[in-house]
Scaffold this motif. Structure first.
Motif, mmCIF file in Angstrom:
data_model
loop_
_atom_site.group_PDB
_atom_site.id
_atom_site.type_symbol
_atom_site.label_atom_id
_atom_site.label_comp_id
_atom_site.label_asym_id
_atom_site.label_seq_id
_atom_site.Cartn_x
_atom_site.Cartn_y
_atom_site.Cartn_z
ATOM 1 N N ASP B 300 0.824 -1.209 0.000
ATOM 2 C CA ASP B 300 0.000 0.000 0.000
ATOM 3 C C ASP B 300 0.860 1.262 0.000
ATOM 4 O O ASP B 300 0.588 2.216 -0.720
ATOM 5 C CB ASP B 300 -0.915 0.022 1.232
ATOM 6 N N TYR B 365 -9.829 3.375 0.671
ATOM 7 C CA TYR B 365 -9.632 2.867 2.038
ATOM 8 C C TYR B 365 -10.740 3.399 2.934
ATOM 9 O O TYR B 365 -10.744 4.587 3.287
ATOM 10 C CB TYR B 365 -8.281 3.307 2.605
ATOM 11 N N LYS B 366 -11.691 2.524 3.267
ATOM 12 C CA LYS B 366 -12.741 2.927 4.215
ATOM 13 C C LYS B 366 -12.145 2.869 5.622
ATOM 14 O O LYS B 366 -11.141 2.169 5.838
ATOM 15 C CB LYS B 366 -13.930 1.969 4.096
ATOM 16 N N ASP B 369 -10.023 -0.087 7.143
ATOM 17 C CA ASP B 369 -9.489 -0.947 6.071
ATOM 18 C C ASP B 369 -7.974 -1.057 6.150
ATOM 19 O O ASP B 369 -7.396 -2.116 5.893
ATOM 20 C CB ASP B 369 -9.841 -0.347 4.691
ATOM 21 N N LEU B 370 -7.358 0.082 6.454
ATOM 22 C CA LEU B 370 -5.890 0.114 6.406
ATOM 23 C C LEU B 370 -5.322 -0.162 7.790
ATOM 24 O O LEU B 370 -5.579 0.560 8.751
ATOM 25 C CB LEU B 370 -5.440 1.503 5.902
ATOM 26 N N LYS B 371 -4.547 -1.233 7.871
ATOM 27 C CA LYS B 371 -3.932 -1.607 9.148
ATOM 28 C C LYS B 371 -2.424 -1.636 8.945
ATOM 29 O O LYS B 371 -1.930 -2.356 8.080
ATOM 30 C CB LYS B 371 -4.420 -2.980 9.602
#
Lengths: 341, 536
Positions: B300, B365-366, B369-371
């Motif tokens: 990402d 990216y809700k 969503d992004l970790k």
């Protein structure tokens, strides 16, 4: 006696061998690379990195590294520090006197105050003194050393100005390195009395801080050992014979209670020799604990391996000494041995 | 009993006020943070060793003007550079004497053969001293000097020639760095004859303002003023380093006059120093940068737009207030403003959580969503005194825009090892300059070579950026180099491989008796000119 000593020495061999293998393996299992530790954020090209790794002998397999280390040890060579490039044995013996000086005084303080405190507490059982003294010793036992040291520095060094903040001696005194013990070496300086007094002053606070927990432990051990001893039939007999309190307490009760106390002190000595990391860090005391922790943080493999082994030998020696003392105090050991004959 | 108590109190009180063994002596006490690993800067790679060896005991061909990064002559009084920029000839200063000690008494002054001896030790594997005491030469190699220097030759007793393999603009600045301290070839011969070669790095003989007296490991280092110093001799008779790792204890020692100067006081202790009438707080803008790097190899984070969106979420002003207690400036470039070629035109980095959120949504990216993992610096550094606290603030900032952050850290060697392997997503790091050359920041931290070396933790290799810094390295004209470096900073701002966070202020606490002390923006301590005024 000699047989007892030889038996104890033989018993320590597997311990030392196991420690040697464990210290070698554990440090290599841990992540963290001595080469990168040397380089810091800076990094190095892969070629330069490999070259440095090779120079330190870390490019070889675990097995060949271990074989090299073992053969080195059999030749009496404990290796050379990656960071200071000095032999591990030399570094160990440079740090040892500072640790011994500090631990000895801390232990002396702990024994001189801990035993009478425990004794008094046991003697005054079921009075106002017992819970008070037990409370104080519990407080000492649970004292966070870092905080305790800073409080003492602020009060005695900064507020009252009675003791120095840290270090082993005031910088104006130049003392020759003869034995490494400042209390001794200071007598060779240009101003012996003042230098000696300065080193005593520098010892007071760290020894008190280091001795706090052992003092509390010894007091608690003494109390419980004495309570057990005071409840025995022979104490009642001594009392009924009309013996005085002092005689009953010291000659009969304490003598019989001394075995667990001596054992506890012996174990504490080992811990004091190596476990003074916090005290040594706060008081800038150049001892073994700080030396080993610094090596661990920097992944200085030879110092960790060699240092652990040398310290283990030292602790084993202390324990054998305690066992001999135990042998002297406890006549049943002698009779067991003679029965075996 | 009462008498004994009184005697003890008197003894303690008297003993607490030690008088100098010779009242005419002035002893300067410096509370340093750590123990030196060795007394030869060629083999050292840590600040405490440089402070204890290269600064008081040695000199280099060039040096940095006090308190600045400007290059000035030192052991070399002048130099010439060939038109192809591959040959440097240095003319040595006259009347430079080496110290005496450890049974060695020099019979001659500094000559070109000493410079040849010094560099060949690091350069040539067949040199008699190359492998002595491990011979790692980490700094020399990490600056790639082993690849840059082709040969070092004495043209005459006072002229030395360096042949380079390629034009290298930072070469002169590198020669002013600690690892390039000049050793005595005559002392080297003396030790070989006496079969004591390994003592070269523990029993130091240099040309510096102080001579080595003794070292009590992890405790005290003693020096004496070098009366034959070729520049102005020191104004104090003796210098002592009292090794004191804990910052709170250093402050108490300063208050009790057990030290005249302390390094790196804790930010929360600064007010105490300012309020104390017998102490003074010295400060200067540090040549450093603290940053948060994105691992650009991450699936990402390789997207430039995502890096931009994440950068908008960070409230950097709040970090300065909470962690640096206001003692730092916001960074916008990867190099500090006190370094030449700093790009003033770079816009400030924006803080806008709403914009960040919108950009993240646009990128698909809700919230949640992004970790990502964020590694917090495990050691305290001037550019980041509390990585954990900063990490927690960053985690809260990212949470506001819907990004889940898992904080992670390791002990320092593990942190470096894992970062080198690229196991991180986001990582806190920083840099303090070594030589006042922009390449020391841009080249080390952001070049493609830096990815291989492990010093480019963003693992960002950008062709156009790399071209700029490689070109700038090959020319010596500072104006021309500035053009390339500014272009590189422009690319950096557009690409955002990191979020530059701060340039922190460097502090020192001193006793008001201390005169003529200047902080070195490069971090090491130069105590050659300090003096102590008499009186309380």
């Amino acid at each position: 006696m000699l047989k007892f000593l030889l038996k104890r020495l033989l018993q320590t061999l597997p311990t030392l061998l196991a420690l040697m293998i464990l210290s070698f393996l554990m440090i290599r299992i841990l992540p963290g690379d001595p080469v990168l530790s040397l380089l810091g954020e800076r990094g190095a090209t892969p070629e330069a990195y490999l070259e440095m790794q090779k120079a330190l002998g870390l490019d070889q397999s675990f097995v060949s590294q271990f074989l090299n280390y073992s053969s080195q040890l059999f030749r009496g060579d404990f290796g050379t520090s990656i960071f200071t490039k000095a032999p591990v044995v030399k570094e160990f013996f440079t740090q040892l006197p500072a640790t011994v000086e500090l631990s000895f005084l801390a232990l002396l303080l702990a024994i001189s105050f801990g035993i009478p405190l425990g004794l008094f507490s046991a003697y005054k059982k079921n009075t106002f003194w017992d819970p008070l003294l037990s409370g104080v010793s519990l407080l000492g036992y649970s004292m966070p050393i870092f905080w305790w040291a800073l409080i003492l520095i602020l009060f005695f060094s900064v507020q009252l100005g009675w003791t120095p903040v840290s270090g082993r001696i005031h910088f104006i005194y130049e003392i020759p390195q003869v034995t490494g013990f400042y209390l001794i070496d200071s007598w060779w300086s240009a101003n012996p009395f003042a230098a000696f007094w300065s080193s005593v002053q520098h010892l007071i606070l760290p020894a008190f801080v280091l001795g706090t927990i052992p003092l509390a432990s010894i007091a608690r051990f003494t109390r419980s050992a004495m309570l057990e001893s005071l409840g025995q039939d022979y104490i009642r007999t001594a009392h009924s014979k009309g013996l005085g309190v002092i005689s009953v307490l010291f000659k009969h009760a304490l003598r019989n209670a001394s075995i667990p106390i001596v054992t506890a002190i012996g174990l504490m000595t080992g811990a004091l020799l190596t476990g003074a990391v916090l005290t040594e860090s706060i008081f800038s005391w150049p001892g073994l604990g700080r030396w080993l922790v610094q090596a661990l943080l920097a992944r200085d493999y030879p110092v960790i391996q060699g240092g652990i082994l040398l310290i283990a030998i030292l602790i084993v020696a202390v324990n054998i000494f305690v066992d001999l003392l135990y042998y002297k105090i406890n006549p049943t050991l002698k009779s067991i041995e003679s029965e075996a004959h | 009993m009462k008498n004994l108590q009184s005697l003890l109190a008197v003894l303690i009180f008297v003993g607490c006020q030690p008088k100098s063994q010779n009242s005419k002596e002035s002893i300067f006490a410096y509370c340093s943070v750590g123990s030196p690993s060795i007394f030869n800067p060629q083999l050292a790679s840590d600040g405490p060793s440089f402070n204890a060896s290269s600064q008081p005991l040695y000199n280099r061909l060039l040096s940095f003007k006090k308190g600045t990064t400007e290059l000035v002559p030192s052991l070399a009084e002048s130099w010439t550079v060939s038109s192809d920029q591959k040959t440097y000839i240095f003319k040595l200063s006259k009347g430079v004497k080496f110290h005496s000690g450890f049974g060695f008494k020099p019979t001659r002054e500094l000559q070109a053969q000493d410079v040849v001896f010094t560099f060949n030790r690091m350069l040539k594997k067949d040199h008699a001293y190359h492998s002595v005491n491990g011979g790692g030469y980490e700094y020399f190699k990490s600056m790639e000097m082993d690849k840059i220097i082709k040969s070092v030759k004495a043209l005459s007793p006072d002229e030395v020639e360096f042949q380079l393999t390629k034009p290298e603009a930072p070469f002169l600045a590198n020669l002013a760095m600690d690892f390039a301290s000049i050793l005595s070839a005559e002392y080297g011969d003396y030790l070989v004859k006496n079969n004591k070669r390994e003592r070269m790095d523990f029993d130091p003989i240099g040309t510096g303002p102080f001579t080595f007296k003794s070292y009590s490991k992890d405790s005290l280092i003693r020096y004496e003023a070098n009366k034959n110093y070729f520049k102005t001799p020191p104004k104090v008779n003796k210098l002592v380093f009292a090794i004191t790792p804990d910052p709170s204890v250093r402050l108490q020692k300063l208050k009790k006059q057990e030290c005249h100067l302390i390094t790196e006081p804790h930010p929360s202790d600064l007010t105490q120093i300012m309020k104390n009438p017998s102490l003074k707080l010295k400060q200067t803008s540090g040549m450093n940068v603290g940053y948060l790097a994105f691992n650009t190899k991450h699936k990402d984070l390789k997207k430039k737009a995502l890096r931009e969106a994440l950068s908008l979420a960070l409230n950097r002003k709040a970090y300065i207030k909470a962690i640096y207690l206001g003692n730092a400036t916001l960074a916008k470039n990867p190099i500090p403003p006190n370094l030449w070629s700093y790009r003033e035109e770079t816009p400030e980095w924006e803080y806008s959580p709403s914009k960040s959120k919108k950009m993240l949504l646009d990128l698909g990216y809700k919230p949640g969503d992004l970790k990502l993992s964020l590694w917090t610096l495990p050691v305290s550094r001037p550019y980041n005194p509390s990585g954990k606290k900063m990490g927690e603030m960053m985690q809260a900032d990212f949470k506001k825009v819907g990004v889940d952050i898992r904080l992670q850290t390791y002990d320092w060697p593990t942190y470096l090892e894992k970062a080198r392997k690229g196991e991180h997503d986001l990582i806190q790091l920083g840099w303090s300059g070594d030589n006042g050359d922009p390449d020391n920041f841009l080249g080390v931290l952001l070049s493609c070579a830096g990815v291989r070396a492990g010093s480019n933790s963003a693992r960002w290799c950008h062709k156009k950026f790399d071209e700029q810094i490689l070109k700038a390295k090959t020319i010596t004209d500072q104006n021309q180099r500035t053009v390339f470096y500014k272009e590189a900073q422009k690319i950096f701002f557009e690409e955002k491989p990191w979020v530059p966070l701060v340039h922190s202020t460097i502090f020192r606490g001193i006793n008001t008796k201390v005169k003529a002390y200047r902080i070195n923006p490069l971090g090491t301590e130069d105590l050659s000119g300090v003096s102590l005024s008499s009186g309380k």
